[in-house]
Design a protein around this motif. Structure first.
Motif, mmCIF file in Angstrom:
data_model
loop_
_atom_site.group_PDB
_atom_site.id
_atom_site.type_symbol
_atom_site.label_atom_id
_atom_site.label_comp_id
_atom_site.label_asym_id
_atom_site.label_seq_id
_atom_site.Cartn_x
_atom_site.Cartn_y
_atom_site.Cartn_z
ATOM 1 N N LEU A 186 6.819 5.630 4.151
ATOM 2 C CA LEU A 186 5.676 6.519 4.001
ATOM 3 C C LEU A 186 6.057 7.643 3.045
ATOM 4 O O LEU A 186 7.196 8.108 3.053
ATOM 5 C CB LEU A 186 5.291 7.101 5.364
ATOM 6 C CG LEU A 186 5.035 6.089 6.479
ATOM 7 C CD1 LEU A 186 4.800 6.798 7.798
ATOM 8 C CD2 LEU A 186 3.880 5.171 6.137
ATOM 9 N N VAL A 187 5.115 8.075 2.215
ATOM 10 C CA VAL A 187 5.381 9.195 1.316
ATOM 11 C C VAL A 187 4.898 10.474 1.989
ATOM 12 O O VAL A 187 4.002 10.443 2.846
ATOM 13 C CB VAL A 187 4.717 9.001 -0.067
ATOM 14 C CG1 VAL A 187 5.270 7.758 -0.764
ATOM 15 C CG2 VAL A 187 3.205 8.919 0.036
ATOM 16 N N MET A 231 0.842 -1.192 0.000
ATOM 17 C CA MET A 231 0.000 0.000 0.000
ATOM 18 C C MET A 231 0.880 1.245 0.000
ATOM 19 O O MET A 231 1.947 1.263 0.604
ATOM 20 C CB MET A 231 -0.913 0.049 1.225
ATOM 21 C CG MET A 231 -2.092 -0.854 1.168
ATOM 22 S SD MET A 231 -3.153 -0.552 2.618
ATOM 23 C CE MET A 231 -4.702 -1.107 1.974
ATOM 24 N N VAL A 232 0.404 2.289 -0.667
ATOM 25 C CA VAL A 232 1.075 3.584 -0.628
ATOM 26 C C VAL A 232 0.391 4.401 0.469
ATOM 27 O O VAL A 232 -0.824 4.632 0.415
ATOM 28 C CB VAL A 232 0.996 4.309 -1.983
ATOM 29 C CG1 VAL A 232 1.674 5.671 -1.907
ATOM 30 C CG2 VAL A 232 1.615 3.448 -3.077
ATOM 31 N N VAL A 233 1.173 4.806 1.473
ATOM 32 C CA VAL A 233 0.627 5.526 2.622
ATOM 33 C C VAL A 233 1.316 6.883 2.731
ATOM 34 O O VAL A 233 2.541 6.961 2.804
ATOM 35 C CB VAL A 233 0.823 4.717 3.928
ATOM 36 C CG1 VAL A 233 0.251 5.478 5.116
ATOM 37 C CG2 VAL A 233 0.174 3.340 3.806
ATOM 38 N N MET A 234 0.506 7.924 2.732
ATOM 39 C CA MET A 234 1.020 9.279 2.878
ATOM 40 C C MET A 234 0.923 9.700 4.337
ATOM 41 O O MET A 234 -0.020 9.326 5.039
ATOM 42 C CB MET A 234 0.202 10.251 2.013
ATOM 43 C CG MET A 234 0.716 11.672 2.046
ATOM 44 S SD MET A 234 -0.141 12.751 0.864
ATOM 45 C CE MET A 234 -1.603 13.195 1.806
ATOM 46 N N VAL A 279 -1.108 8.350 -6.286
ATOM 47 C CA VAL A 279 -2.400 8.101 -5.663
ATOM 48 C C VAL A 279 -2.100 7.213 -4.451
ATOM 49 O O VAL A 279 -1.363 6.238 -4.565
ATOM 50 C CB VAL A 279 -3.362 7.395 -6.646
ATOM 51 C CG1 VAL A 279 -4.651 6.987 -5.942
ATOM 52 C CG2 VAL A 279 -3.654 8.297 -7.834
ATOM 53 N N VAL A 280 -2.662 7.557 -3.307
ATOM 54 C CA VAL A 280 -2.340 6.827 -2.083
ATOM 55 C C VAL A 280 -3.541 6.025 -1.597
ATOM 56 O O VAL A 280 -4.691 6.389 -1.842
ATOM 57 C CB VAL A 280 -1.813 7.776 -0.981
ATOM 58 C CG1 VAL A 280 -0.551 8.510 -1.446
ATOM 59 C CG2 VAL A 280 -2.856 8.774 -0.533
ATOM 60 N N ASP A 281 -3.227 4.930 -0.905
ATOM 61 C CA ASP A 281 -4.265 4.053 -0.359
ATOM 62 C C ASP A 281 -4.755 4.511 1.003
ATOM 63 O O ASP A 281 -5.866 4.186 1.417
ATOM 64 C CB ASP A 281 -3.718 2.629 -0.232
ATOM 65 C CG ASP A 281 -3.275 2.079 -1.572
ATOM 66 O OD1 ASP A 281 -4.125 1.967 -2.473
ATOM 67 O OD2 ASP A 281 -2.062 1.801 -1.736
ATOM 68 N N VAL A 314 -8.546 5.467 2.881
ATOM 69 C CA VAL A 314 -8.948 5.825 4.235
ATOM 70 C C VAL A 314 -7.986 6.871 4.788
ATOM 71 O O VAL A 314 -6.800 6.866 4.476
ATOM 72 C CB VAL A 314 -8.998 4.567 5.139
ATOM 73 C CG1 VAL A 314 -7.630 3.911 5.248
ATOM 74 C CG2 VAL A 314 -9.528 4.891 6.519
ATOM 75 N N VAL A 315 -8.539 7.768 5.587
ATOM 76 C CA VAL A 315 -7.731 8.750 6.308
ATOM 77 C C VAL A 315 -7.732 8.352 7.774
ATOM 78 O O VAL A 315 -8.793 8.124 8.361
ATOM 79 C CB VAL A 315 -8.314 10.183 6.157
ATOM 80 C CG1 VAL A 315 -7.546 11.173 7.038
ATOM 81 C CG2 VAL A 315 -8.299 10.623 4.703
#
Length: 144
Positions: A51-52, A25-28, A59-61, A90-91
Motif C-alpha cells: 500500500l502507498v 492496483m495502486v492502493v493508498m 494516481v491511485v485506484d 473508490v474510497v
C-alpha cells in the motif's frame, strides 16, 4: 494459517475481492494505526501489493481510510483522499463497529460523504472490529 487465508488458498473467493481490488492496483492507505484490522490489511497487501501512503505522487485506484471518532474532520479527510484518486477510483472508509472504541455513527458518514463529493454505495464487514463503507464520485456528475 488463518481461516480466511486458508479459504483463499483453496480457491474460494479471496476476502479482498469484497473490496473490488485486484493485482496491480495502486492502493493508498490513510489513518493507519496499531488498532487497524491487521489480518485484513495483510490480505489486501497479498492481493494488490504494498500500500502507498498519503504522500504518494501516484494516481491511485483506491484509498483505504481508517477513521475513528475523534480523528479530525471527516469531510476534510475524504477530500484529501480524493486528491490522488483516479476518476473511476473508490474510497473505502473503514470505521470501528458499533460498541468498539472510536465507533463512528452511520449518520456522520451519510452527511460527510456528499459534502466531500462522494456517495455511499454499500457497506461491508471489514473484520471483527471494523466496517467498510464504499464511497464513489456520483456517476451523474458532469455526464448527461
Amino acid at each position: 494459517m488463518s481461516a480466511t487465508a486458508g479459504q483463499a488458498a483453496e480457491g474460494q473467493r479471496h476476502p479482498a475481492d469484497r473490496f473490488g481490488l485486484t493485482s496491480g492496483m495502486v492502493v493508498m492507505e490513510m489513518g493507519f494505526d496499531e488498532d487497524v484490522e491487521h489480518d485484513l490489511r495483510e490480505l489486501l497487501i497479498e492481493k494488490c501489493g504494498e500500500l502507498v501512503d498519503e504522500d504518494t505522487d501516484e494516481v491511485v485506484d483506491a484509498v483505504l481510510v481508517w477513521y475513528r471518532d475523534g480523528d479530525g474532520d471527516l469531510v476534510d479527510l475524504l477530500v484529501d483522499a480524493l486528491g490522488p484518486l483516479a476518476d473511476s477510483g473508490v474510497v473505502w472508509l473503514l470505521t470501528p463497529k458499533a460498541g468498539r472504541e472510536g465507533h463512528v455513527e452511520p449518520g456522520e458518514i451519510t452527511e460527510a460523504a456528499p459534502t466531500a463529493g462522494l456517495q455511499q454505495t454499500s457497506t461491508i464487514s471489514a473484520g471483527k472490529d471494523w466496517s467498510g463503507a464504499r464511497l464513489v464520485a456520483p456517476k451523474s456528475r458532469g455526464k448527461r
